[in-house]
Design an enzyme around this catalytic site. Structure first.
Site, PDB file in Angstrom:
ATOM      1  N   ARG A  35       0.829  -1.220   0.000  1.00 40.25           N
ATOM      2  CA  ARG A  35       0.000   0.000   0.000  1.00 40.25           C
ATOM      3  C   ARG A  35       0.861   1.267   0.000  1.00 40.25           C
ATOM      4  NH1 ARG A  35      -3.888   2.538   4.032  1.00 40.25           N
ATOM      5  NH2 ARG A  35      -5.732   3.147   2.842  1.00 40.25           N
ATOM      6  N   ILE A  61      -7.562   7.225  -1.003  1.00 39.91           N
ATOM      7  CA  ILE A  61      -7.353   5.788  -1.122  1.00 39.91           C
ATOM      8  C   ILE A  61      -8.197   5.173  -0.011  1.00 39.91           C
ATOM      9  CG2 ILE A  61      -5.226   5.955   0.250  1.00 39.91           C
ATOM     10  CD1 ILE A  61      -4.206   3.455  -1.164  1.00 39.91           C
ATOM     11  N   SER A  62      -9.056   4.239  -0.360  1.00 39.07           N
ATOM     12  CA  SER A  62     -10.026   3.711   0.590  1.00 39.07           C
ATOM     13  C   SER A  62      -9.366   2.933   1.722  1.00 39.07           C
ATOM     14  CB  SER A  62     -11.033   2.801  -0.114  1.00 39.07           C
ATOM     15  OG  SER A  62     -11.829   3.528  -1.008  1.00 39.07           O
ATOM     16  N   GLN A  63     -10.072   2.858   2.830  1.00 38.57           N
ATOM     17  CA  GLN A  63      -9.669   2.035   3.962  1.00 38.57           C
ATOM     18  C   GLN A  63      -9.523   0.574   3.499  1.00 38.57           C
ATOM     19  OE1 GLN A  63     -12.821   1.796   6.782  1.00 38.57           O
ATOM     20  NE2 GLN A  63     -11.597   0.786   8.363  1.00 38.57           N
ATOM     21  N   PRO A  64      -8.433  -0.102   3.854  1.00 38.28           N
ATOM     22  CA  PRO A  64      -8.251  -1.486   3.416  1.00 38.28           C
ATOM     23  C   PRO A  64      -9.433  -2.398   3.748  1.00 38.28           C
ATOM     24  CG  PRO A  64      -6.200  -0.645   4.283  1.00 38.28           C
ATOM     25  CD  PRO A  64      -7.228   0.416   4.543  1.00 38.28           C
TER      26      PRO A  64
END
Length: 212
Positions: A35, A61-64
């Site tokens: 990431r 960038i989205s939360q994993p």
């Protein structure tokens, strides 16, 4: 010798497993995807945290966990065929999907983000991704029908063009709403579309119209 990225990647995957992600292929893709490659500057220090991060131009960038949750929901009982991603963004969600589906078609309306994402994904040796610069509300009609569609920004309502581009039996995961956003799983059965609510989420809006 195990590299630092592998250690952090596995730790993140273990955290997501504890949070309820059960698809081991999705967890393996999370663990294998650095990431840190998808954020810049000081934010790389926070890249392995389970949190959304800014990537510039008002995007994130989205939360994993959300990436894994959406990917898991999409892949479950999805028929064979290409997958459409609306919102390439940093390319992180693209990288996860490209390891799990035979063909990924990704649309992005912000040129600067698309260029960086393409460079990152090429470095990762992911070559099963086709890119389009355009309005995500319109999808990618020339590549339809899609076995799966994943939308990484919140639409105020279901985009009709995307519904029409779903294959029979296809699945779409999409956040819908403005003040309150809810993640929906749409499944196509012939001329019927079944909707299932997954959970409340928080995304940037899916902007329609001219590209940037």
């Amino acid at each position: 010798m195990i590299g630092q990225a592998q250690v952090y990647g596995q730790r993140l995957a273990d955290l997501l497993r504890q949070a309820g992600i059960r698809n081991e292929r999705v967890l393996a893709a999370i663990a294998n995807t650095p990431r840190t490659s998808f954020v810049e500057g000081a934010l790389t220090q926070k890249a392995w945290e389970n949190t959304a991060l800014p990537i510039g131009q008002g995007q994130t960038i989205s939360q994993p966990y959300i990436v894994a949750r959406m990917t898991q929901a999409l892949l479950e009982e999805m028929p064979e065929g290409p997958v459409l991603e609306i919102g390439t963004g940093s390319g992180y969600q693209s990288a996860i999907l490209a390891q799990l589906v035979p063909e990924l078609c990704s649309v992005e309306r912000i040129k600067g983000l698309q260029i960086k994402a393409r460079q990152r994904l090429k470095k990762m040796d992911l070559h099963n991704i086709a890119f389009k610069y355009g309005d995500g509300w319109q999808g990618w009609p020339a590549r339809a029908p899609f076995a799966g569609i994943i939308v990484t920004a919140a639409a105020r309502e279901l985009p009709q063009a995307l519904l029409q581009q779903m294959a029979d039996g296809g699945r779409m995961v999409i956040p819908i709403g403005e003040q309150v956003q809810v993640l929906h799983l749409i499944t196509r059965q012939g001329d019927r579309y079944l909707s299932e609510v997954l959970e409340e989420v928080r995304f940037v809006p899916l902007v329609a119209g001219d590209t940037e």
